[in-house]
Design an enzyme around this catalytic site. Structure first.
Site, PDB file in Angstrom:
ATOM      1  N   LYS A 203       0.833  -1.204   0.000  1.00  0.00           N
ATOM      2  CA  LYS A 203       0.000   0.000   0.000  1.00  0.00           C
ATOM      3  C   LYS A 203       0.867   1.254   0.000  1.00  0.00           C
ATOM      4  O   LYS A 203       0.687   2.162  -0.833  1.00  0.00           O
ATOM      5  CB  LYS A 203      -0.926   0.020   1.214  1.00  0.00           C
ATOM      6  N   ASP A 222      -6.329   0.786   0.737  1.00  0.00           N
ATOM      7  CA  ASP A 222      -6.418   1.188   2.140  1.00  0.00           C
ATOM      8  C   ASP A 222      -7.794   0.780   2.662  1.00  0.00           C
ATOM      9  O   ASP A 222      -8.529   0.032   2.007  1.00  0.00           O
ATOM     10  CB  ASP A 222      -6.157   2.685   2.304  1.00  0.00           C
TER      11      ASP A 222
END
Length: 304
Positions: A203, A222
């Site tokens: 991420k 996320d």
């Protein structure tokens, strides 16, 4: 013979022959005359089987035409039923463009190092909180070399409000030392080397590569992207890595960067975890989420 008298004629059945016959000793009178003649057959022999020709033909026909349930083909899904149909995905992307044109990363930054630090601090924390912390933090430690010279304990008071500050301080200082020691003070611009930095997973690496270097290597997943992509039935996975793989298959690569930013903004503005504002959302006709607060379409139990 007297007139009118006729001689008795023998019976055709032959019963008269035994009527006056003398029965053997010990044999009941009822069996006299019947013991010698065979009893008429009342049915087929035990081994004989009566098969109806029409019934056999029907059973043979059924055996040829019958198919097991598992072998029966299921009808193909129409675009309206298939959540991954290209027409539906394109409609979702078009409406996201209308809702959030030109959006980018919400984390404030002036350099790639600032972006990396802010992204590490954003784990389990809102971007708004991080944006309140980083201005004073970068004023106090302007460059990556300033961070590399710190001990994690020295950094903790400055980032305490972002949560998990002990682990985050170790990650930030460790990443700074790796960048200075192995990469000459320059944040790497490829996934493989970014993943060697402490505190950096896919991420964080995708945020840095997409936002700063404009490289669409993957999709940022996320908490907002995780939630909304499942509500929109773009994935059924729960693991962020598997969700990213599913999104990379259905979203055109040219849209990976913008798509993630748009979902993040959408998660903040309308599609919140609790009480989403479905009545105000232009994606509502395309969304079958089970936890919608208002709906004009059928809800799907698995869309959550």
């Amino acid at each position: 013979m007297a007139r009118g008298m006729q001689t008795r004629q023998p019976s055709r059945s032959g019963r008269h022959e035994g009527a006056g016959a003398r029965r053997p000793r010990g044999l009941p009178s009822k069996l006299v005359g019947s013991a010698a003649r065979p009893r008429a057959s009342r049915g087929p022999a035990p081994d004989a089987r009566v098969v109806s020709a029409p019934q056999t033909a029907r059973s043979q026909t059924r055996s040829k035409t019958a198919r097991p349930k598992s072998a029966r083909s299921t009808p193909a899904q129409t675009p309206a039923e298939n959540p991954l149909a290209p027409e539906r995905v394109e409609a979702i992307l078009k409406r996201l463009d209308q809702l959030y044109p030109g959006v980018t990363c919400a984390l404030e930054h002036q350099s790639v190092w600032h972006l990396l630090v802010a992204t590490i601090l954003s784990a389990q924390c809102t971007d708004e909180r991080v944006n309140k912390v980083t201005p004073g933090l970068f004023a106090k430690y302007p460059t990556v070399r300033h961070f590399a010279a710190l001990k994690p304990e020295e950094l903790q008071p400055d980032i305490r409000s972002t949560g998990f500050f002990r682990n985050k301080s170790k990650s930030v200082v460790g990443a700074a030392q790796r960048v200075v020691g192995e990469y000459g003070g320059e944040v790497p611009d490829d996934m493989q080397r970014l993943l060697t930095l402490p505190g950096v997973a896919r991420k964080t690496a995708n945020v840095v590569l997409g936002t700063w270097f404009k490289k669409a290597v993957g999709v940022v997943v996320d908490t907002h992207v995780h939630r909304i992509s499942r509500r929109l039935e773009l994935t059924k996975q729960d693991d962020p890595v598997k969700i990213e793989q599913d999104l990379m298959r259905v979203i055109p690569q040219a849209r990976w960067i913008a798509f993630a930013h748009q979902l993040i903004w959408h998660g903040r503005k309308l599609c919140m975890a609790r009480n989403p504002r479905c009545a105000d959302c232009s994606l509502e006709p395309l969304c079958h989420a089970a936890d919608k607060t208002w709906s004009t379409v059928e809800k799907h139990k698995t869309a959550r």
